[in-house]
Design a protein around this motif. Sequence first.
Motif, PDB file in Angstrom:
ATOM      1  N   GLU A 172      36.304  -4.779 -37.754  1.00 41.11           N
ATOM      2  CA  GLU A 172      35.988  -3.421 -38.407  1.00 41.11           C
ATOM      3  C   GLU A 172      35.119  -3.882 -39.749  1.00 41.11           C
ATOM      4  OE1 GLU A 172      39.486  -1.300 -38.948  1.00 41.11           O
ATOM      5  OE2 GLU A 172      40.014  -0.833 -37.088  1.00 41.11           O
ATOM      6  N   GLU A 173      35.460  -4.735 -40.608  1.00 40.32           N
ATOM      7  CA  GLU A 173      35.039  -4.956 -41.954  1.00 40.32           C
ATOM      8  C   GLU A 173      34.516  -6.279 -42.158  1.00 40.32           C
ATOM      9  OE1 GLU A 173      36.975  -3.322 -45.106  1.00 40.32           O
ATOM     10  OE2 GLU A 173      38.321  -2.027 -44.010  1.00 40.32           O
ATOM     11  N   LYS A 174      34.300  -7.009 -40.775  1.00 38.61           N
ATOM     12  CA  LYS A 174      33.605  -8.278 -41.035  1.00 38.61           C
ATOM     13  C   LYS A 174      32.926  -8.734 -39.933  1.00 38.61           C
ATOM     14  CE  LYS A 174      37.953 -10.968 -39.941  1.00 38.61           C
ATOM     15  NZ  LYS A 174      38.967 -11.580 -40.483  1.00 38.61           N
ATOM     16  N   ARG A 175      31.698  -9.417 -39.904  1.00 36.91           N
ATOM     17  CA  ARG A 175      31.126  -9.956 -38.899  1.00 36.91           C
ATOM     18  C   ARG A 175      31.652 -11.298 -38.304  1.00 36.91           C
ATOM     19  NH1 ARG A 175      27.411 -13.618 -37.336  1.00 36.91           N
ATOM     20  NH2 ARG A 175      26.163 -13.396 -35.809  1.00 36.91           N
ATOM     21  N   ILE A 176      32.024 -11.202 -37.270  1.00 41.53           N
ATOM     22  CA  ILE A 176      32.514 -12.507 -36.591  1.00 41.53           C
ATOM     23  C   ILE A 176      31.598 -12.977 -35.672  1.00 41.53           C
ATOM     24  CG2 ILE A 176      34.553 -13.625 -35.178  1.00 41.53           C
ATOM     25  CD1 ILE A 176      36.331 -11.263 -36.351  1.00 41.53           C
ATOM     26  N   PRO A 177      30.976 -14.286 -35.667  1.00 41.69           N
ATOM     27  CA  PRO A 177      30.201 -14.844 -34.960  1.00 41.69           C
ATOM     28  C   PRO A 177      30.735 -14.755 -33.432  1.00 41.69           C
ATOM     29  CG  PRO A 177      30.583 -16.331 -36.617  1.00 41.69           C
ATOM     30  CD  PRO A 177      31.391 -15.180 -36.810  1.00 41.69           C
ATOM     31  N   ASN A 178      29.647 -14.763 -32.585  1.00 39.93           N
ATOM     32  CA  ASN A 178      30.024 -14.816 -31.110  1.00 39.93           C
ATOM     33  C   ASN A 178      30.806 -16.299 -30.918  1.00 39.93           C
ATOM     34  OD1 ASN A 178      28.083 -16.506 -29.870  1.00 39.93           O
ATOM     35  ND2 ASN A 178      26.651 -14.792 -30.101  1.00 39.93           N
ATOM     36  N   PRO A 179      31.463 -16.381 -29.717  1.00 40.89           N
ATOM     37  CA  PRO A 179      32.181 -17.716 -29.454  1.00 40.89           C
ATOM     38  C   PRO A 179      31.140 -18.965 -29.506  1.00 40.89           C
ATOM     39  CG  PRO A 179      32.185 -16.327 -27.490  1.00 40.89           C
ATOM     40  CD  PRO A 179      31.608 -15.620 -28.782  1.00 40.89           C
ATOM     41  N   VAL A 180      30.008 -18.772 -28.917  1.00 46.07           N
ATOM     42  CA  VAL A 180      29.032 -19.893 -28.819  1.00 46.07           C
ATOM     43  C   VAL A 180      28.591 -20.231 -30.333  1.00 46.07           C
ATOM     44  CG1 VAL A 180      27.024 -20.559 -27.815  1.00 46.07           C
ATOM     45  CG2 VAL A 180      28.312 -19.272 -26.489  1.00 46.07           C
ATOM     46  N   GLU A 181      28.271 -19.126 -31.060  1.00 50.80           N
ATOM     47  CA  GLU A 181      27.917 -19.586 -32.646  1.00 50.80           C
ATOM     48  C   GLU A 181      29.025 -20.246 -33.214  1.00 50.80           C
ATOM     49  OE1 GLU A 181      25.918 -16.303 -35.090  1.00 50.80           O
ATOM     50  OE2 GLU A 181      26.456 -15.464 -33.386  1.00 50.80           O
ATOM     51  N   GLN A 182      30.337 -19.915 -32.710  1.00 51.91           N
ATOM     52  CA  GLN A 182      31.558 -20.396 -33.516  1.00 51.91           C
ATOM     53  C   GLN A 182      31.817 -21.758 -33.018  1.00 51.91           C
ATOM     54  OE1 GLN A 182      35.301 -18.411 -32.924  1.00 51.91           O
ATOM     55  NE2 GLN A 182      34.308 -16.309 -33.163  1.00 51.91           N
ATOM     56  N   GLY A 183      31.191 -22.074 -31.841  1.00 50.96           N
ATOM     57  CA  GLY A 183      31.122 -23.520 -31.084  1.00 50.96           C
ATOM     58  C   GLY A 183      32.574 -23.726 -30.592  1.00 50.96           C
ATOM     59  N   ILE A 184      33.319 -22.655 -30.239  1.00 48.91           N
ATOM     60  CA  ILE A 184      34.757 -22.748 -29.539  1.00 48.91           C
ATOM     61  C   ILE A 184      34.871 -22.727 -28.027  1.00 48.91           C
ATOM     62  CG2 ILE A 184      35.851 -22.398 -31.866  1.00 48.91           C
ATOM     63  CD1 ILE A 184      36.857 -19.961 -30.505  1.00 48.91           C
ATOM     64  N   VAL A 185      34.089 -21.792 -27.522  1.00 54.18           N
ATOM     65  CA  VAL A 185      33.904 -21.593 -26.119  1.00 54.18           C
ATOM     66  C   VAL A 185      32.471 -21.666 -25.708  1.00 54.18           C
ATOM     67  CG1 VAL A 185      34.681 -20.015 -24.129  1.00 54.18           C
ATOM     68  CG2 VAL A 185      36.175 -20.141 -26.202  1.00 54.18           C
ATOM     69  N   SER A 186      32.412 -22.353 -24.609  1.00 59.84           N
ATOM     70  CA  SER A 186      30.938 -22.379 -24.155  1.00 59.84           C
ATOM     71  C   SER A 186      30.710 -20.919 -23.345  1.00 59.84           C
ATOM     72  CB  SER A 186      30.624 -23.473 -23.211  1.00 59.84           C
ATOM     73  OG  SER A 186      31.678 -23.552 -21.940  1.00 59.84           O
ATOM     74  N   GLU A 187      29.271 -20.846 -23.007  1.00 61.79           N
ATOM     75  CA  GLU A 187      29.001 -19.512 -22.724  1.00 61.79           C
ATOM     76  C   GLU A 187      29.326 -19.723 -21.044  1.00 61.79           C
ATOM     77  OE1 GLU A 187      24.763 -18.418 -23.066  1.00 61.79           O
ATOM     78  OE2 GLU A 187      24.878 -17.011 -21.603  1.00 61.79           O
ATOM     79  N   ASP A 188      29.377 -20.730 -20.317  1.00 58.71           N
ATOM     80  CA  ASP A 188      29.721 -20.787 -19.081  1.00 58.71           C
ATOM     81  C   ASP A 188      31.574 -20.418 -18.772  1.00 58.71           C
ATOM     82  OD1 ASP A 188      30.588 -23.219 -19.739  1.00 58.71           O
ATOM     83  OD2 ASP A 188      29.257 -24.063 -18.242  1.00 58.71           O
ATOM     84  N   ALA A 189      32.068 -20.586 -19.784  1.00 57.35           N
ATOM     85  CA  ALA A 189      33.506 -20.466 -19.900  1.00 57.35           C
ATOM     86  C   ALA A 189      34.045 -18.830 -20.015  1.00 57.35           C
ATOM     87  CB  ALA A 189      34.303 -21.103 -20.813  1.00 57.35           C
ATOM     88  N   LEU A 190      32.909 -18.242 -20.225  1.00 58.77           N
ATOM     89  CA  LEU A 190      33.141 -16.620 -20.465  1.00 58.77           C
ATOM     90  C   LEU A 190      33.109 -15.816 -19.179  1.00 58.77           C
ATOM     91  CD1 LEU A 190      31.064 -16.088 -24.091  1.00 58.77           C
ATOM     92  CD2 LEU A 190      33.522 -16.431 -23.386  1.00 58.77           C
ATOM     93  N   PRO A 191      33.908 -14.807 -18.965  1.00 62.28           N
ATOM     94  CA  PRO A 191      33.749 -13.862 -17.892  1.00 62.28           C
ATOM     95  C   PRO A 191      32.442 -13.210 -18.145  1.00 62.28           C
ATOM     96  CG  PRO A 191      35.698 -13.283 -19.111  1.00 62.28           C
ATOM     97  CD  PRO A 191      34.922 -14.299 -20.080  1.00 62.28           C
ATOM     98  N   PRO A 192      31.504 -12.917 -16.874  1.00 59.03           N
ATOM     99  CA  PRO A 192      30.385 -12.132 -17.242  1.00 59.03           C
ATOM    100  C   PRO A 192      30.672 -10.629 -17.557  1.00 59.03           C
ATOM    101  CG  PRO A 192      31.224 -12.167 -14.954  1.00 59.03           C
ATOM    102  CD  PRO A 192      32.002 -13.073 -15.683  1.00 59.03           C
ATOM    103  N   LEU A 193      29.498 -10.300 -17.941  1.00 62.82           N
ATOM    104  CA  LEU A 193      29.764  -8.630 -18.436  1.00 62.82           C
ATOM    105  C   LEU A 193      30.146  -8.011 -17.227  1.00 62.82           C
ATOM    106  CD1 LEU A 193      26.347  -7.601 -20.285  1.00 62.82           C
ATOM    107  CD2 LEU A 193      28.849  -8.010 -21.144  1.00 62.82           C
TER     108      LEU A 193
END
Lengths: 476, 268
Positions: A172-193
């Motif tokens: 709500e009140e802050k921008r949180i980087p997406n997980p790839v920017e954060q470096g904690i979860v790789s894109e291929d680990a994420l479910p698709p849209l």
Amino acid sequence: MNKRPNILFINTDQHSWDALSAHGNPYLRTPNIDALHRNGISFRQSYCTDPVCAAARSSWATGLYTSETGVPFNGGHLHPELSDIGQVLNVGGYRAFHCGKWHVPGRNVRESFQTLYYGRRNIGAGGAAYYDSASTHAVADFLTNYDGADPFYLQIGYVDPHDVCEYLHNHEEKRIPNPVEQGIVSEDALPPLPENFDYDARETVLHRVCRRVDDALIHAAILKGIREWDELHWRYLRWNYYRFIEKVDAEIGRILALLRETSLHHKTLIIFSADHGEACGSHQMFQKFTLYEESIRVPFIMACLGDEIPVEKDRFDDTHFVSGVDVFPTVCDYAGIDVPEGLQGTSVRPLAEGRDVPWRDYAYIESNYWGRAIVTERYKYVTEYKPKAVEDFLPPGPDAAQFGLAQLFDRHDDPGETRNLAEDEAYDEVIKMCQDKLLAQEAGLHRQEMVHPNPRRIISNWGDRLRSYWRVMDRI
Amino acid sequence: MNDKSEHHWSFDYNYGAQNPQFTQELIGTLSEYNRGCYTDIDARDTRAGEAITHIYNILPNYWRGYAGGGAEASLSIGTVIVERSKQDGLWSYVVQYENTTSGEHLRMRFRCCDEHYRPLTERWRVDARNSGDDTYSELTCEGSLVEDSEVRLHINGTEVAAGTVDASAKLTCNWALFDVIPALSQTIRTSNDGIELTLLEDLEQLRPKSRLGFLASVQTPFPLEGYYVYGTGLLPSYWWLDVHGNIAIASTFFETLVLREKIGGIHE
């Protein structure tokens, strides 16, 4: 031995019907809920009565639809004269226990049930991270000390995966980087849209005003916070949602293990369901409050881990429409207790036992006081009532003259509900058929005026906003 | 970073007109700790038998009903005390977690081998008490690893299986991460994929394939190095290591533990 079974109603919160590995979802692991399916029957045409916590739970508690309970949205207040399931079971010789989330405003859970655990500050809407493991401890304490003298009814209200709401509030009140920017979860680990990430914008006015416009009536701050989400943010929402479900699945696993080790599993019927679902990115939507499938369709499993209660095993039922109003009469059926007069639901027991009985051919769902849906085997019809010129606080219906906009989806050809057929004349007969079902259903409801000042104030404010939107629509 | 704040989003939970302010309280608590901190050691350097204790305040990441009603002098909803000492070549832990919102008070006792990732060994025990107004008031859970693979728990004396651990898995307790992360910080930083552990959360819930990796470095409110942990059934949590080798902030999904006090260790 007492012939009446123990009944364990395990419920999760905000858990969509397909967010189970037993239902083929490859993006999460739910071995314990899957075990319930293997030891029971999973109804995959199961719908909540209203896609929000308090409303749906008021139906579990009373066997009534939410325009009848006094809780047709989260701010409602249960009509005081209605009997709840705890009261009825206690009178009928069962020991009715509650643990965890209740969230039926207007009814003190401690007066209707013996409460094993209800939080130090009483459990509200969310807070699984604080409450769920304590709830498991409370149930573990109960099961390991249960004397077996009388049959019990125990309802366990786990809060997860509802904590996904707090995940959303976090934006709500802050921008949180997406997980790839954060470096904690790789894109291929994420479910698709989700395949139905897009949506047909011809939604009801109610839906737009509640959920789409910048100053939406419901959680506008979250809406604003996620406006600039990229694809990875949406996919990360899904990833997180599934972790919450794995978390609650593990809690359920401990309960099931203890049932087995205490040998209570043979004579305990287990009902597993959820109050409502989670949009989880479908239709670019989050949370619940909508009449799309992800929001209203929930798991409903009836199981016995032992062999003393006849229940179909390892079976999916994709035919029968089960509703949240069915929980109360189902429990009473197993308990051998007459249901109070006027209940809307029907016992699911014959279906669980594999018997062929006459059954409803649609599901009826209400939402946000004015929203309505009819789900049939082939079609899904969504509509709304226009707000009355002067609000009388009697939930609307049946009144075809007051229908507003509509959506119609072909569930066979368009299960993702992305093509609204409501304006296609070829479907006029289908719409008429759905409207007839809706009106007939509502003719049988015992709607009552909401008398509590808090819900009246909310409906009054919401009604004003809807009327002003309709005035603009009518000019167009 | 938070667009509106100089602090890292993982421990910035200020909302609107909240009073007291989350970040203000977090910084205040850490400042108090820093004023009293005159050590520059990590837990591995302690003398045999001497206990090292870290005490954390629990701040609720969200307010809605979790932090009590109205303005309060402190946001804190409880305390975590992590005490450990090395005896007979093993690390003995006593962890107390007390949360006034859930009413749950856990006292967890376990022992670990003297290795960086603190492998869980021997029997462990959880004593849970609850201060709620309902029937449940206490529970005991004793656990052990049977034949190096199966986690078995005795809950109020009833034995249940709690899952199996791969032979190659590194099994530790989430509360040992307060030492595992400092000890492995360089390894984690130089590893592309982080390291994998199996966590036994609160000594009861097995979380296999939990990943521990490097997140970021920040200079405000103090110089800190961030690490993350997540796994099956485990939402990401963020662990911030200070220049003294102590976990100063541990932010799980719902609560943030802020270091208030450290007792013991070699004073330089």
